[in-house]
Write a protein that holds these residues in place. Sequence first.
Motif, PDB file in Angstrom:
ATOM      1  N   GLN A  26      53.081  59.427  46.236  1.00  0.00           N
ATOM      2  CA  GLN A  26      53.753  58.141  45.978  1.00  0.00           C
ATOM      3  C   GLN A  26      52.789  56.979  46.138  1.00  0.00           C
ATOM      4  OE1 GLN A  26      58.136  57.405  47.159  1.00  0.00           O
ATOM      5  NE2 GLN A  26      57.283  58.581  48.817  1.00  0.00           N
ATOM      6  N   LEU A  27      51.945  57.040  47.187  1.00  0.00           N
ATOM      7  CA  LEU A  27      50.970  55.964  47.394  1.00  0.00           C
ATOM      8  C   LEU A  27      49.924  55.961  46.287  1.00  0.00           C
ATOM      9  CD1 LEU A  27      50.521  56.060  51.271  1.00  0.00           C
ATOM     10  CD2 LEU A  27      51.572  54.244  49.910  1.00  0.00           C
ATOM     11  N   ALA A  28      49.481  57.159  45.883  1.00  0.00           N
ATOM     12  CA  ALA A  28      48.455  57.242  44.828  1.00  0.00           C
ATOM     13  C   ALA A  28      48.981  56.737  43.488  1.00  0.00           C
ATOM     14  CB  ALA A  28      47.961  58.680  44.681  1.00  0.00           C
ATOM     15  N   ALA A  29      50.310  56.856  43.262  1.00  0.00           N
ATOM     16  CA  ALA A  29      50.883  56.401  41.992  1.00  0.00           C
ATOM     17  C   ALA A  29      50.972  54.871  41.936  1.00  0.00           C
ATOM     18  CB  ALA A  29      52.267  57.024  41.785  1.00  0.00           C
ATOM     19  N   ARG A  30      51.117  54.223  43.099  1.00  0.00           N
ATOM     20  CA  ARG A  30      51.231  52.753  43.155  1.00  0.00           C
ATOM     21  C   ARG A  30      49.862  52.099  43.221  1.00  0.00           C
ATOM     22  NH1 ARG A  30      55.032  49.684  45.202  1.00  0.00           N
ATOM     23  NH2 ARG A  30      53.568  48.341  46.283  1.00  0.00           N
ATOM     24  N   ASN A  31      49.078  52.521  44.199  1.00  0.00           N
ATOM     25  CA  ASN A  31      47.758  51.930  44.418  1.00  0.00           C
ATOM     26  C   ASN A  31      46.789  52.613  43.468  1.00  0.00           C
ATOM     27  OD1 ASN A  31      48.592  50.240  46.655  1.00  0.00           O
ATOM     28  ND2 ASN A  31      48.867  52.162  47.772  1.00  0.00           N
ATOM     29  N   HIS A  32      45.695  52.001  43.175  1.00  0.00           N
ATOM     30  CA  HIS A  32      44.759  52.693  42.283  1.00  0.00           C
ATOM     31  C   HIS A  32      43.335  52.263  42.536  1.00  0.00           C
ATOM     32  CE1 HIS A  32      44.050  49.357  39.468  1.00  0.00           C
ATOM     33  NE2 HIS A  32      45.272  49.031  39.753  1.00  0.00           N
ATOM     34  N   GLY A  33      42.423  53.190  42.176  1.00  0.00           N
ATOM     35  CA  GLY A  33      40.996  52.948  42.318  1.00  0.00           C
ATOM     36  C   GLY A  33      40.396  52.432  41.026  1.00  0.00           C
ATOM     37  N   TYR A  50      40.004  48.099  42.442  1.00  0.00           N
ATOM     38  CA  TYR A  50      40.901  48.882  43.306  1.00  0.00           C
ATOM     39  C   TYR A  50      41.975  47.974  43.914  1.00  0.00           C
ATOM     40  CZ  TYR A  50      40.225  47.565  48.206  1.00  0.00           C
ATOM     41  OH  TYR A  50      40.277  46.901  49.407  1.00  0.00           O
ATOM     42  N   LEU A  51      43.053  48.605  44.314  1.00  0.00           N
ATOM     43  CA  LEU A  51      44.212  47.872  44.816  1.00  0.00           C
ATOM     44  C   LEU A  51      44.888  48.695  45.899  1.00  0.00           C
ATOM     45  CD1 LEU A  51      45.505  45.247  43.725  1.00  0.00           C
ATOM     46  CD2 LEU A  51      47.004  46.690  42.372  1.00  0.00           C
ATOM     47  N   LEU A  52      45.127  48.114  47.036  1.00  0.00           N
ATOM     48  CA  LEU A  52      45.883  48.753  48.116  1.00  0.00           C
ATOM     49  C   LEU A  52      46.855  47.720  48.646  1.00  0.00           C
ATOM     50  CD1 LEU A  52      46.295  49.315  51.387  1.00  0.00           C
ATOM     51  CD2 LEU A  52      46.314  51.294  49.885  1.00  0.00           C
ATOM     52  N   ILE A  53      48.136  48.020  48.493  1.00  0.00           N
ATOM     53  CA  ILE A  53      49.181  47.095  48.939  1.00  0.00           C
ATOM     54  C   ILE A  53      50.003  47.811  49.994  1.00  0.00           C
ATOM     55  CG2 ILE A  53      51.269  45.904  48.169  1.00  0.00           C
ATOM     56  CD1 ILE A  53      49.727  45.681  45.401  1.00  0.00           C
TER      57      ILE A  53
ATOM     58  N   GLN B  26      43.083  63.600  41.457  1.00  0.00           N
ATOM     59  CA  GLN B  26      42.029  62.862  40.741  1.00  0.00           C
ATOM     60  C   GLN B  26      42.614  62.025  39.613  1.00  0.00           C
ATOM     61  OE1 GLN B  26      37.833  64.624  40.088  1.00  0.00           O
ATOM     62  NE2 GLN B  26      39.227  66.321  39.816  1.00  0.00           N
ATOM     63  N   LEU B  27      43.580  62.603  38.892  1.00  0.00           N
ATOM     64  CA  LEU B  27      44.209  61.853  37.805  1.00  0.00           C
ATOM     65  C   LEU B  27      45.041  60.699  38.353  1.00  0.00           C
ATOM     66  CD1 LEU B  27      45.212  64.728  35.360  1.00  0.00           C
ATOM     67  CD2 LEU B  27      43.510  62.938  34.984  1.00  0.00           C
ATOM     68  N   ALA B  28      45.762  60.951  39.454  1.00  0.00           N
ATOM     69  CA  ALA B  28      46.599  59.895  40.039  1.00  0.00           C
ATOM     70  C   ALA B  28      45.766  58.742  40.579  1.00  0.00           C
ATOM     71  CB  ALA B  28      47.479  60.476  41.149  1.00  0.00           C
ATOM     72  N   ALA B  29      44.530  59.047  41.000  1.00  0.00           N
ATOM     73  CA  ALA B  29      43.668  57.983  41.544  1.00  0.00           C
ATOM     74  C   ALA B  29      43.114  57.079  40.437  1.00  0.00           C
ATOM     75  CB  ALA B  29      42.520  58.598  42.352  1.00  0.00           C
ATOM     76  N   ARG B  30      42.954  57.611  39.236  1.00  0.00           N
ATOM     77  CA  ARG B  30      42.416  56.836  38.099  1.00  0.00           C
ATOM     78  C   ARG B  30      43.515  56.102  37.352  1.00  0.00           C
ATOM     79  NH1 ARG B  30      38.228  57.738  34.985  1.00  0.00           N
ATOM     80  NH2 ARG B  30      39.372  57.372  33.076  1.00  0.00           N
ATOM     81  N   ASN B  31      44.534  56.866  36.942  1.00  0.00           N
ATOM     82  CA  ASN B  31      45.638  56.294  36.172  1.00  0.00           C
ATOM     83  C   ASN B  31      46.620  55.674  37.157  1.00  0.00           C
ATOM     84  OD1 ASN B  31      44.688  57.263  33.592  1.00  0.00           O
ATOM     85  ND2 ASN B  31      45.143  59.312  34.366  1.00  0.00           N
ATOM     86  N   HIS B  32      47.456  54.781  36.707  1.00  0.00           N
ATOM     87  CA  HIS B  32      48.411  54.240  37.672  1.00  0.00           C
ATOM     88  C   HIS B  32      49.669  53.764  36.990  1.00  0.00           C
ATOM     89  CE1 HIS B  32      47.692  49.975  36.838  1.00  0.00           C
ATOM     90  NE2 HIS B  32      46.477  50.353  36.581  1.00  0.00           N
TER      91      HIS B  32
END
Lengths: 368, 368
Positions: A26-33, A50-53, B26-32
Amino acid sequence: MPTLDEVSGPSRLAGPDEAISAEELQLAARNHGIPLEALRYDVTPAGLHYLLIHYDIPEVDAATHALTVGGAVERPLTVSLAELRERPRVTHQVTLECAGNGRALLHPRPVSQPWLVEAVGNAEWTGTPLAPLLRDAGLGPDAVDVVFTGADHGVERGIEQDYQRALPVADALRDEVLLAYEMNGAPLLPQHGAPLRLIVPGWYGMAHVKWLHSVEVRTEPFEGYQNAVAYRLRRDADDPGVPVTRIEPRALVRPPGFPDFMSRRRVLRPGPCTVDGRAWSGHAPVAAVEVTTDGGESWASAELDPSDGGDFAWRRWRYEWTATPGRYVLGARATDASGRTQPVEQPWNRGGFANNLVQRVEVVVPAE
Amino acid sequence: MPTLDEVSGPSRLAGPDEAISAEELQLAARNHGIPLEALRYDVTPAGLHYLLIHYDIPEVDAATHALTVGGAVERPLTVSLAELRERPRVTHQVTLECAGNGRALLHPRPVSQPWLVEAVGNAEWTGTPLAPLLRDAGLGPDAVDVVFTGADHGVERGIEQDYQRALPVADALRDEVLLAYEMNGAPLLPQHGAPLRLIVPGWYGMAHVKWLHSVEVRTEPFEGYQNAVAYRLRRDADDPGVPVTRIEPRALVRPPGFPDFMSRRRVLRPGPCTVDGRAWSGHAPVAAVEVTTDGGESWASAELDPSDGGDFAWRRWRYEWTATPGRYVLGARATDASGRTQPVEQPWNRGGFANNLVQRVEVVVPAE
C-alpha cells in the motif's frame, strides 16, 4: 468501543522468509521513487522526484496561508505567503533523499515504506532564507531547538499527530536553509508541500517539513515523535539511538541498455558504452566515484563532471566501458571529502535508515 | 552465451500463499498510483496521475521529433511537432485507468504490476484530432487496423520490442482521438509521453501510446505482442481470449478522516461527514453511484455532481453520512447508462485486467 490503537501497530522487523506485506505494498503504491533512467536529467522533472508522505496530502489554501514564528522569541510574527515572497529570494539546487532509502533490501527488513534504491531527486528550490526571519522575531541566546509543523495529520505507532520535526538552532540558522515556495521554477505542487515547505540542504528528507505553517523556538530539547521516536539509528528496540541527520554518500548507476518489463534486468549490446549516474553526500562534496562491473570484486575510477549544480546538488559521473558478451553486476561507490565512503556490506539499524549499501544492477550482454 | 530469455520469464500466477515478490515490488517502486486523497481535485495535478511505463522513459528531442503516417495510405506523411501544433487544437478532459488496476487484490494474483485500486487519473489533454491527418494521408477503404509505435524499447516475456499497439480503424477515426502534446496546459512531461502521445478517450491506458513516432495503416489485423498476446481477457494460458478495450465502470471513495501511516486505515471523528469520490466508465456516461458503509451488506444512493468535465471525464459523487462510533467498511458502486455495474465478487482473468471489483475502505470512528 474502537480506539486509535486498533488502526496502528508497533514497529517490527519482517521474519527471515517474510515477503513484502500488503501494508508495505500500500505504501509503495502511494509513494514513489525516481525511475532510474531519470538520473539522466540534471534537475529532476515534476512527477519523477521521489515522494514520501507520512499521512495524507493536506488541502492548504495558498491565498490565506500564513506562517507563524513563535515560542521563545521577543516578537512573535505571522507572515503571509505574499510577504514571504517580498523577502530576499534565493534558489538552491538540492538533492533530497529519503532516510529510509534501501530499506527493503536489508536483512532482516524493517517493515515500513519498502524502498529499494530510488528514493532520491534533485530539484531547484526557491524561497527565502529562514535565519533572517528568526532574527527579525528576536531569537534569544537560550534557544536550543526550532520546531517546524506541517499541516498533514495522522496516526503513527498509536500516536495522533501533525507532522512535526525540530532542528538544533545552529542548523536552523545555516544560511542555506530555506522557506521554499517554488520547485523547478513553478509554485510547489500539492505533494511537495504547497504552498510552503522547509528545505535543509544536506539533510535526509524527514527534515524538509512540507505544508509548513508554524516555526516555534524552544529553550529545551524537542521530544516530539519524529525526533525522539521515529528517525533514530538504533541497534534494537530498546536502544535510545542517535538522531538521523545528514545524508550519507551514495552513487547510483543509470542502468545502461534496455530493461525486461518484469524482471527489470538489463540487456546491453556488446561494444563501447558510457556508464554514468549521479553521486551525492550531505556531509561534504563528493570527492571520488568508483565503478564495478563484477559485483564489487574490482573497482575502477569514474570521471566526475564539474559540480555545476552547486554544493548541495548531486554530481554526474561517467565511466567508459567496453561491454563484451556475458553477465555483469554493475555498481558505483561514492566517497566524499570528509572521508566517508559507501559500504559493500549492509549498514543495519532497526529503522532501516541512512543505509547506503552499494547498488547492484544486473546486466546481460548477449552474443550478437 | 547469454540470451534474452534469461532476463525474461513467462507470465505466471502467484501461489495461494505467495506474498508480493521482489520483482513486483520493483515495479511498484517505479510506477505509481494516485494517492486517494487526490481524488479531491477535478483535474489531477502533475505527478499525482497514475503512471505505468513498460520499459524505460525514452529520451526524445522535441525540437527534431516527427510523426510518420504510412502503411496502406495514398500519400505517406512526415509531420513535425510544429506542424502538428498548427493544425486544429482541441482539449479533452479524459480519465485514464490502467487495465491492470486492482490486480494485486485478485485471488489467485497474476504476477505483474501490483496495483491495488489507485491506477487512475483525470487530466486535460490538448492536441490535434487524428482522423483528419489519416484522411490527409489518404486512408483506403480496405484499412483494418492502425498501428501506433512509441519510442520506448524493451523485452517482455522474451520478445524484444518497441511498445506498439493497434486500434481498429473505426476506433482510430473517432472524432475524440487525439495526438496530444500538452497535459493540463503544459507540454507533456517525459513520463507522460513527451513530446507526443495518443489519447483514446474511453479506453484503458494501454491504448494511449506514449512517445509516439509512427502511425501505420494496415489492411490485415495487427498481430503484435501488446494486442495479440498481452492485453487480452483469458480464462487460462491456453485461451486465446478477447482484447481489452474500453474502461469498465468504477467508483472510488476519497477516504474520509485521517490515516495511520503504516496500515492506511482511517480514523474519523463521530458526526456528520460528506463521503465523496469519483466515478467513471469508458462505455457510457455514469448513471448512478451507490454507497455502502457496511462492506456491501446494504447500499444507498449517492448524489452525482454535474458532468462539467465532459463525456470522457470522471464525475464527482457525494453521500451525506452521520458517523457514530464503530468500525465500517466503505465502498461505492458505479452503474453506467449501458447498464454495466460494478461487481461485488471479483471478475477474474489470467492477466488481471478490467477488474472493477468494489473498493473496501476501512474506517474506525472512535468514541469521543
